[in-house]
Design a protein around this motif. Structure first.
Motif, PDB file in Angstrom:
ATOM      1  N   LEU A   1       0.845  -1.205   0.000  1.00  0.00           N
ATOM      2  CA  LEU A   1       0.000   0.000   0.000  1.00  0.00           C
ATOM      3  C   LEU A   1       0.876   1.251   0.000  1.00  0.00           C
ATOM      4  N   TYR A   2       1.922   1.217   0.812  1.00  0.00           N
ATOM      5  CA  TYR A   2       2.839   2.371   0.872  1.00  0.00           C
ATOM      6  C   TYR A   2       3.430   2.666  -0.505  1.00  0.00           C
ATOM      7  N   ALA A   3       3.815   1.586  -1.223  1.00  0.00           N
ATOM      8  CA  ALA A   3       4.430   1.761  -2.545  1.00  0.00           C
ATOM      9  C   ALA A   3       3.435   2.339  -3.556  1.00  0.00           C
ATOM     10  N   LEU A   4       2.149   2.062  -3.359  1.00  0.00           N
ATOM     11  CA  LEU A   4       1.133   2.631  -4.258  1.00  0.00           C
ATOM     12  C   LEU A   4       0.955   4.134  -4.023  1.00  0.00           C
ATOM     13  N   GLY A   5       1.351   4.589  -2.855  1.00  0.00           N
ATOM     14  CA  GLY A   5       1.234   6.019  -2.560  1.00  0.00           C
ATOM     15  C   GLY A   5       0.752   6.244  -1.146  1.00  0.00           C
ATOM     16  N   HIS A   6       1.628   6.803  -0.317  1.00  0.00           N
ATOM     17  CA  HIS A   6       1.255   7.039   1.082  1.00  0.00           C
ATOM     18  C   HIS A   6       0.306   8.221   1.199  1.00  0.00           C
TER      19      HIS A   6
ATOM     20  N   TYR B   1      10.305  -4.869   2.381  1.00  0.00           N
ATOM     21  CA  TYR B   1       9.243  -4.579   3.345  1.00  0.00           C
ATOM     22  C   TYR B   1       9.459  -3.228   4.046  1.00  0.00           C
ATOM     23  N   ARG B   2      10.510  -2.531   3.649  1.00  0.00           N
ATOM     24  CA  ARG B   2      10.838  -1.255   4.305  1.00  0.00           C
ATOM     25  C   ARG B   2       9.922  -0.144   3.833  1.00  0.00           C
ATOM     26  N   LEU B   3       9.442   0.633   4.789  1.00  0.00           N
ATOM     27  CA  LEU B   3       8.715   1.853   4.461  1.00  0.00           C
ATOM     28  C   LEU B   3       9.656   3.019   4.743  1.00  0.00           C
ATOM     29  N   ASP B   4       9.694   3.960   3.833  1.00  0.00           N
ATOM     30  CA  ASP B   4      10.536   5.135   4.070  1.00  0.00           C
ATOM     31  C   ASP B   4       9.764   6.118   4.944  1.00  0.00           C
TER      32      ASP B   4
END
Lengths: 191, 173
Positions: free
Chosen positions: A30-35, A167-170
């Protein structure tokens, strides 16, 4: 169906709602799709995303809450189905991505690989509407249906046991927490 | 040897003074009269959980949404909720107001409560959760308000322990 394709299918709706995810693949995809500031990635406490979503939904009856859960997480807190069913906030959509695997830790099969049926468990717990989806089109239809008529819904989506490369979120978890809280505070002050 | 209805009413009034709007709970003998009062209150929402861990998730949701809440459980339920207290409430700096019935302490007659009684305060200390043991002569509203204020300023769980002398009417020994 790939979970990321399912997420892509409903991202335009997720953008507008309060979203709580479990940790691991779901959060990363989900994060990669756009936070968005209305997304909270619960990076631990497996099983409690639906409980957190229940607290949000009961406290904010005018807002739609979407929980993105998984089979491994839900199996760690099956009692939550009975609590969701009991209080059944109509503004809560509980999506369970079932890949029959603890994919984020290396892929041990969960009990749904050997016959446990989470949709039947949700029905038997008394969740007022339980939907199932196996393709992105079915998933899209089910989410549209769930959001159109406000009845507390658990949607079990069968997905493949694959995850993202990373799996890392920035995004530090406390940064996410304070941003999410501030977003919800702004909703209250504007309403 | 009944549960003290007077004690339950005093705690309920303290919750009202704290503007508590959501109460999650797993009922046990000592807590039933208090939870009946909460259930009958149109301004409060009682959420009865299947397991105390759920309460910590609900607490986080209510906090994010800005709704004052308290989470009521037996001390054995608190022991069951340790992981989410650590890996949700403390990890994410979420204030959680815990109201815990303190079984297995002074005057306890049920042998099965005693091991949890011995461990309750050491575990709270190990978790760095500030706690206060309510006494019968306490100003309960003041103590609950102080616990709520500390939780919100520290962004940390805070516990109030309900002792036998507050919640139980013993026969003369």
């Amino acid at each position: 169906m790939l979970r990321v394709d399912a997420l892509r299918e409903i991202y335009p709706e997720l953008e507008q709602h309060i979203v709580v995810t479990i940790m691991g693949a779901v959060a990363a995809e989900l994060y990669a799709l756009g936070h968005r500031p209305n997304f909270f990635y619960m990076e631990h406490s497996m099983g409690l995303a639906s409980s957190l979503g229940l607290g949000l939904a009961l406290a904010l009856p005018g807002r739609q809450v979407v929980v993105l859960d998984g089979d491994g997480s839900l199996l760690m807190n099956l009692g939550t189905l009975t609590t969701l069913a009991r209080y059944r906030p109509p503004n809560l959509l509980h999506i369970v991505f079932d890949n029959s695997s603890l994919v984020s830790v290396g892929g041990f099969p969960t009990a749904t690989a050997s016959g446990t049926n989470l949709a039947e468990m949700a029905r038997a717990a008394g969740v007022p509407r339980v939907l199932e989806a196996e393709t992105p089109a079915q998933f899209r239809t089910a989410v549209t249906q769930a959001l159109a008529r406000p009845v507390m819904t658990t949607l079990v989506a069968r997905v493949e046991a694959s995850g993202p490369a990373s799996y890392r979120l920035d995004l530090d978890l406390l940064e996410n927490r304070f941003q999410f809280k501030r977003y919800l505070d702004s909703l209250r002050s504007s309403s | 040897m009944p549960v003290s209805l007077e004690g339950a009413r005093r705690i309920y009034e303290a919750l009202k003074a704290c503007d508590i709007k959501l109460v999650s709970a797993l009922p046990e003998t000592w807590l039933v009269p208090l939870l009946r009062l909460v259930e009958a209150d149109q301004e409060m929402r009682l959420v009865q959980v299947a397991r105390e861990e759920e309460s910590i998730g609900i607490a986080a949701g209510a906090y994010f949404a800005g709704l004052p809440s308290i989470h009521v459980m037996q001390n054995h339920g608190f022991l069951a909720a340790i992981n989410p207290l650590v890996s949700l409430a403390m990890l994410y700096k979420i204030p959680v107001l815990l109201l815990i019935s303190y079984r297995g302490s002074w005057g306890e007659r049920d042998p099965w409560q005693t091991q949890g009684g011995l461990l309750t305060e050491p575990v709270l200390r190990a978790l760095t959760i500030p706690y206060y043991c309510l006494r019968r002569e306490d100003d309960l509203t003041r103590r609950l308000k102080e616990a709520q204020a500390l939780a919100l300023s520290a962004l940390h769980p805070v516990a109030v322990l309900l002792t036998r002398e507050v919640l139980w009417e013993d026969e003369e020994p």
